[in-house]
Design a protein around this motif. Sequence first.
Motif, PDB file in Angstrom:
ATOM      1  N   VAL A  75       6.202  31.856  11.337  1.00  0.00           N
ATOM      2  CA  VAL A  75       7.035  32.683  10.459  1.00  0.00           C
ATOM      3  C   VAL A  75       8.493  32.315  10.699  1.00  0.00           C
ATOM      4  O   VAL A  75       9.003  32.459  11.807  1.00  0.00           O
ATOM      5  CB  VAL A  75       6.825  34.191  10.748  1.00  0.00           C
ATOM      6  N   SER A  76       9.142  31.820   9.651  1.00  0.00           N
ATOM      7  CA  SER A  76      10.533  31.426   9.824  1.00  0.00           C
ATOM      8  C   SER A  76      11.424  32.665   9.932  1.00  0.00           C
ATOM      9  O   SER A  76      11.055  33.756   9.493  1.00  0.00           O
ATOM     10  CB  SER A  76      10.988  30.587   8.634  1.00  0.00           C
ATOM     11  N   LYS A  77      12.577  32.433  10.508  1.00  0.00           N
ATOM     12  CA  LYS A  77      13.533  33.513  10.670  1.00  0.00           C
ATOM     13  C   LYS A  77      13.952  34.057   9.296  1.00  0.00           C
ATOM     14  O   LYS A  77      14.145  35.259   9.120  1.00  0.00           O
ATOM     15  CB  LYS A  77      14.755  32.984  11.423  1.00  0.00           C
ATOM     16  N   GLU A  78      14.050  33.136   8.331  1.00  0.00           N
ATOM     17  CA  GLU A  78      14.483  33.544   6.986  1.00  0.00           C
ATOM     18  C   GLU A  78      13.503  34.540   6.364  1.00  0.00           C
ATOM     19  O   GLU A  78      13.898  35.497   5.715  1.00  0.00           O
ATOM     20  CB  GLU A  78      14.619  32.317   6.062  1.00  0.00           C
ATOM     21  N   VAL A  81       6.253  35.799  15.918  1.00  0.00           N
ATOM     22  CA  VAL A  81       6.634  34.714  15.005  1.00  0.00           C
ATOM     23  C   VAL A  81       5.610  33.580  15.006  1.00  0.00           C
ATOM     24  O   VAL A  81       5.605  32.745  14.111  1.00  0.00           O
ATOM     25  CB  VAL A  81       8.039  34.134  15.326  1.00  0.00           C
ATOM     26  N   THR A  82       4.706  33.570  15.981  1.00  0.00           N
ATOM     27  CA  THR A  82       3.674  32.538  16.006  1.00  0.00           C
ATOM     28  C   THR A  82       2.378  33.039  15.374  1.00  0.00           C
ATOM     29  O   THR A  82       1.343  32.392  15.482  1.00  0.00           O
ATOM     30  CB  THR A  82       3.379  32.078  17.456  1.00  0.00           C
ATOM     31  N   SER A 140      12.857  37.484  22.300  1.00  0.00           N
ATOM     32  CA  SER A 140      11.898  36.888  23.215  1.00  0.00           C
ATOM     33  C   SER A 140      11.878  37.728  24.488  1.00  0.00           C
ATOM     34  O   SER A 140      12.881  37.828  25.177  1.00  0.00           O
ATOM     35  CB  SER A 140      12.281  35.452  23.564  1.00  0.00           C
ATOM     36  N   ALA A 141      10.734  38.329  24.714  1.00  0.00           N
ATOM     37  CA  ALA A 141      10.595  39.105  25.950  1.00  0.00           C
ATOM     38  C   ALA A 141      10.591  38.147  27.135  1.00  0.00           C
ATOM     39  O   ALA A 141      11.082  38.467  28.213  1.00  0.00           O
ATOM     40  CB  ALA A 141       9.306  39.917  25.916  1.00  0.00           C
ATOM     41  N   LYS A 142      10.077  36.947  26.912  1.00  0.00           N
ATOM     42  CA  LYS A 142       9.970  35.969  27.987  1.00  0.00           C
ATOM     43  C   LYS A 142      11.362  35.497  28.416  1.00  0.00           C
ATOM     44  O   LYS A 142      11.695  35.536  29.596  1.00  0.00           O
ATOM     45  CB  LYS A 142       9.124  34.787  27.503  1.00  0.00           C
ATOM     46  N   LEU A 169       8.841  30.401  21.441  1.00  0.00           N
ATOM     47  CA  LEU A 169       7.739  29.459  21.175  1.00  0.00           C
ATOM     48  C   LEU A 169       7.961  28.716  19.857  1.00  0.00           C
ATOM     49  O   LEU A 169       7.173  28.843  18.914  1.00  0.00           O
ATOM     50  CB  LEU A 169       6.401  30.216  21.123  1.00  0.00           C
ATOM     51  N   ASP A 170       9.020  27.915  19.794  1.00  0.00           N
ATOM     52  CA  ASP A 170       9.394  27.300  18.533  1.00  0.00           C
ATOM     53  C   ASP A 170       8.330  26.348  17.992  1.00  0.00           C
ATOM     54  O   ASP A 170       8.117  26.241  16.794  1.00  0.00           O
ATOM     55  CB  ASP A 170      10.729  26.557  18.689  1.00  0.00           C
TER      56      ASP A 170
END
Lengths: 560, 210
Positions: free
Chosen positions: B131-134, B90-91, B151-153, B125-126
């Motif tokens: 990339v937004s969730k939408e 997403v980052t 999140s694997a973390k 990692l907000d």
Amino acid sequence: MNHQSKGNKYVCPNDRQLSLRAKLRTGWSAARSEPPLTPSERDAIAAVVKRAEKLEEVEAKRIGRLVARLEGMRRSAQGPAPRTCLLCGETARLLAPLRTCAICRNSACPKCVIDTPPHRSPLSREQYMCNLCAETREMWKKSGAWFFKSLPKYVLPERRTTGRYTDSELSRTLQDGGNSSNEGKTDSEPGSPLSIHAPTFSRQASSIERRSISSPHDTHYEWSETDILSHGFSGLSLHRTDSLNQRPLAGLKRTGSKGSAYSLRSIRKDMPKPNNQIERPPTIPDAGFGTLEIKLAYDNATSSLAVTVLRARGLIGMDMTGLSDPFCRLEVLPREGTYSNRLRTKTVHKTKNPEFNETVHFFGITESDLTVKSIEIVLFDDDKYGCDEMGSATVALRECAKSPAQLRLALSVSSGSEPTGPRILLALCYNTKKRALVVIVCRGAELPPRDSNGYSDPFVKLHLDPDPYHKKHKTSIKWRNLNPVWNEEFCFETRPTELSRQNLTLTVWDKDYGKPNDFLGSLILGATSKGRRLKHWMDCIKFPDHRHEQWHSLTDTQHL
Amino acid sequence: MAKTYDYLLKLLLIGDSGVGKTSILFRFSEDAFNISFISTIGIDFKIRTIDLDGKKVKLQIWDTAGQERFRTITTAYYRGSMGIMLVYDVTNEKSFENIKNWIRNIEENASADVEKMILGNKCDLDSKRQVSKERGEQLAIEYQIKFVETSAKDSLNVEYAFFTLARDIKAKMEKKQEASNPAPRSGAHQLRANEQQRKPTSWLSRCSLL
Ligand SMILES: Nc1nc2c(ncn2[C@@H]2O[C@H](COP(=O)(O)OP(=O)(O)OP(=O)(O)O)[C@@H](O)[C@H]2O)c(=O)[nH]1
Ligand SMILES: [Mg+2]
Ligand SMILES: [Zn+2]
Ligand SMILES: [Zn+2]
């Protein structure tokens, strides 16, 4: 290891793949200019593949147990008779009326049926499935056959004559073998002048056992279908004995001098029944494909490598009687450029333990080649309808850099060896309701071009032989297409008992006007087939009401 | 007796290099996380046996290298896979855009019956999110594939993702099995039921037995 060949599994990669690839934006996976792998990368990948192979062996044994369980149920079933349970033979009683199985339509008592889920068939009155049909389905699910569209590779459990090799023991051997190197294995083989090379599972133990057993007996252990047949379907067993007895004497004589094949037959005849409790050497729970003995000798004066293929032992059986017609193909790898230097041995007929004693020479092998190249030996079963791979082994040439080397190699089979070249995808299903063999001609691939436009106009003719109804079928013509998709379905009325005596013959033709049609290839499937063709046919008979889909190579000779 | 299982399901993880495929698998199989990045060489796999509706389901999960140079090797593993996880980061906008290419790669190389799922990884990692969730959800709807951010973390939705994919495969299996009932089918090339020919049938020809 055969990464590439796996990619072709079950699919024709040609037009579709190319057109899809063409649609990809450039720069993303379209350009396949991958730099070669470094040796350490190759090793890392090979180690993963090896680990996966171990898992596959365990899986093959698990599926083998499922198959054996089903076979056991079949054997102990009473068979249908009026107003008795097909499984346990119980007769109908007032409080326990017999049910009709929705699949096979036989009667079974309430103890031997299960209720099928109600959502399945709101229209149908038949709510029950006999335990046998239920078990067949269960096996189809548990083996993964539902996904792969045919039964994956399996190894039947040994019949326990001694308690020496139990399943758990084998799996322990498999685990132990996990990370140890090949050198370790060589050392663990006492008193043998030979060494075993990768890939190894529980091979070393079994090879020792094999050698210490008198040779005719080791033929008792057979691979998958042939083993099933020996205690399966009565029609087939009959057929099998027939073919043994009718084997021409000339054939006996030739292989007889080499030992195994002849003695196998005589032993079998002497044996009253295969399932009798006769003192028998332990059948070895062998996950392997036999062994191969070779001699390597390098001559730096002539820059030539002499490879003597001595013999192979314990090869898998490819025909109905559990025998094969092996020959070896040898190649020095990696190739230089596109130049391929393949040599082959002669074929030794009707044996699982061929004595080749043949030397082939590779020229132009430099001393530096010895440090980087290896020799690959692939065993094939010689069959005019397509030679199936029976196993292969690869040895580094550095083995013979200093002095000639004699080696015993464990054979393995790359699991994804699907046919290449002109081929056809067929689905077979014996439909118990229609009492017919349903053949679906799915598609063809890489058919040879016969017309001046660089294409062919293919269609397929098919018939059963012998067929009391003399049904002959034809697919439609696919114009200008070397990778035609037909998906056409044809039925042949027949019974499973008959199927084991019938052959399905397919011929592929190029439609031409004003002149005879051009022949493009043929294929015969039947109980007299070998290898993957035999397996497909037997799977279809053994597991009716299921679709069995498989690619087959087409042969360019017209055998009709 | 070796530990046995009822089903073996073969899954595959694909996506650009660095999106966290190996980390997701490491979280699922070892319940651990490693902050350092060791790019996968070619292929790898891990095993975990899970319990699904009372059945022991052994998952063999193939982890592939995202790097282009291993593409030949990794695509060879598509064909045998029953389920595929498409992973993006997403980052990393680019890894999201490439999902479409990965889907094409599946169409090209995998079995038509394969189950798919899209994972938007590193959702912890907000602050760095691109990339937004939408957008992830939108893409998933477009392709009719299930989607979840992971999140694997932080061990978020990793279990959920694998269990969902496994359950979907199992459901497909049950459905296929129902469909394979030899109920009369209609079709052009159907055999005419030839009543006169129907002899008193033997036990062998009647039952789906040998
Ligand atoms: N913050 C955060 N970092 C993550 C997460 N998942 C993975 N990472 C980090 O991202 C980096 C790459 O992760 P990998 O799992 O090795 O990536 P990969 O997709 O396997 O990459 P290739 O093997 O090259 O295809 C590592 O440094 C991980 O620690 C996550 O959920 N959150
Ligand atoms: Mg990785
Ligand atoms: Zn009963
Ligand atoms: Zn039944």
